[in-house]
Structure formats: C-alpha cells, structure tokens
Design a protein around this motif. Structure first.
Motif: not given
Length: 228
Positions: A214-228
């Motif tokens: 599951p995704a981390p609880a906090d929203a990724p700042v900048g958008g993140g790298a997406g799912p593996a």
C-alpha cells in the motif's frame, strides 16, 4: 490502508432508452453491458480481491457475478443496501427528456446538495449513507485482511460520483462534474488522515500495480515515483 475499486454496473436497456430506472426491479445488463462487465472483470483478474460488495439491484449483482467468476481466489461476496441506487421517488421510471423539463432538474444539475426527489430521498442523504458504508467496509476489510487489502464495490453512477466527490474533498454541489461510465473503474485509498484518489472512470489499463504494498499514509511531495 485498504483500497476500494469502485465499479459501476454495465449498461442496461434503460440507460440506452434514457430512462431513470432507479430501484426498479428486473433491470438487467443488455448485451453490451455484459461485454463491458466481462471486460472489467478481466482487468480485475490481475488483482487478488478480498471481497466484492454489491448493490442489491440486479444489474450490479450481474456485474459482480462476472467479476467473481474471473477471480482465481475466493473473495467474500457481500450485498450492501447502503450502496444501492438513489431513491428517486416519483422520478423513477421517467425519461430524462421529460424530467429535464421539471424545475427540480436545474437544482439537481447546479445545486444537488439541495435536491430532494419527491417521494424519495435527497442527494445529500444518498451521499451520506454511501460514503459511510464504503468507509466502514474499507476499515473492516483492512482490519481483517491487512493494509494491502483490495476490494471492489459494485454500484451506480450517482453513488460512485458522490463517493469520489467526498474522497476529492469536493462539495456535493460539484459532483456533477465527475463522469462515471458503465463498467468503469475508479480507485480510492483511505488513509488515516484523508483519502487519496488513484483513478476515476477508467475503462482500460493495467491494474496489477495494486498487488504491491500500500501507498504511504502521507501524500508524496512532488508527486513521488509511482507504484513499483
């Protein structure tokens, strides 16, 4: 956090004819609707669902059955009254062309939080019961199966739009801006602090990424790298 896949039922003849079927019994998927539901069920084969929860109406049960038939595991099957179609009251069975001449039509379009269907329920009540049910079920499945639990809720256009509006933090008066087509897939994850919407009204695309952690609880700042 758990993940809910919101699936609208496939097309019906009432959809084609522009009839507001509402809670009318015996409204089945038409041939195209069965094809749509089967295609969605095939998309979901890459996701091991822990449960499929359906509105009690026939068109949702039929869509749910196709999803369950294509799952390799044995998901729970639950019928949930609180995600059934809106009670349109006296509007049920009417044509959209005829209903569009009613004074209430403009309220439904531009100020739905104030719309109360004569002899039926309000759109605000519809949203309240549906959102409460989705959040309750999501918490139950997460507790039972763990934070990676993925489940499907098979419901109706206005129900799914209202759930998505809540997840987006949108006022109900804006929910008509959301489109939810027959057999479409929308995805919401409910975090400890707020929901996150990962898809809306999709008809194609790989869903195998939902098998990952599951995704981390906090929203990724900048958008993140997406799912593996």
């Amino acid at each position: 956090m758990g993940t809910v896949i919101l699936v609208r039922h496939g097309r019906t003849q009432a959809n084609v004819d522009g009839i507001l079927a509402g809670r009318t019994a015996g409204v089945d998927l038409d041939d195209r609707g069965r094809e749509q539901a089967a295609a969605t069920a095939e998309r979901l084969t890459s996701v091991p669902l822990v449960a499929v929860v359906s509105s009690p109406l026939d068109r949702c049960r039929q869509t749910s059955a196709l999803i369950l038939d294509r799952q390799q595991g044995s998901p729970e099957f639950v019928v949930e009254d609180d995600i059934t179609e809106c009670d349109y009251g006296d509007w049920q069975g009417g044509t959209l062309k005829q209903l569009s001449t009613e004074k209430l039509w403009k309220v439904v379009q531009s100020n739905p939080s104030a719309a109360v269907f004569p002899g039926g329920e309000s759109l605000a009540t519809m949203q309240s019961r549906a959102v409460a049910a989705i959040r309750r079920l999501d918490a139950e499945f997460e507790e039972k199966y763990g934070p990676g639990a993925v489940w499907a809720a098979v419901s109706h256009g206005d129900i799914i739009k209202s759930v998505l509006a809540d997840a987006y933090g949108m006022h109900l008066d804006l929910f008509q801006r959301i489109s939810v087509g027959p057999a479409s897939v929308s995805i919401v994850r409910y975090g400890a602090d707020s929901p996150s919407v990962h898809a809306t009204n999709t008809e194609s695309g790989d869903l195998s990424w939902l098998r990952t952690a599951p995704a981390p609880a906090d929203a990724p700042v900048g958008g993140g790298a997406g799912p593996a």
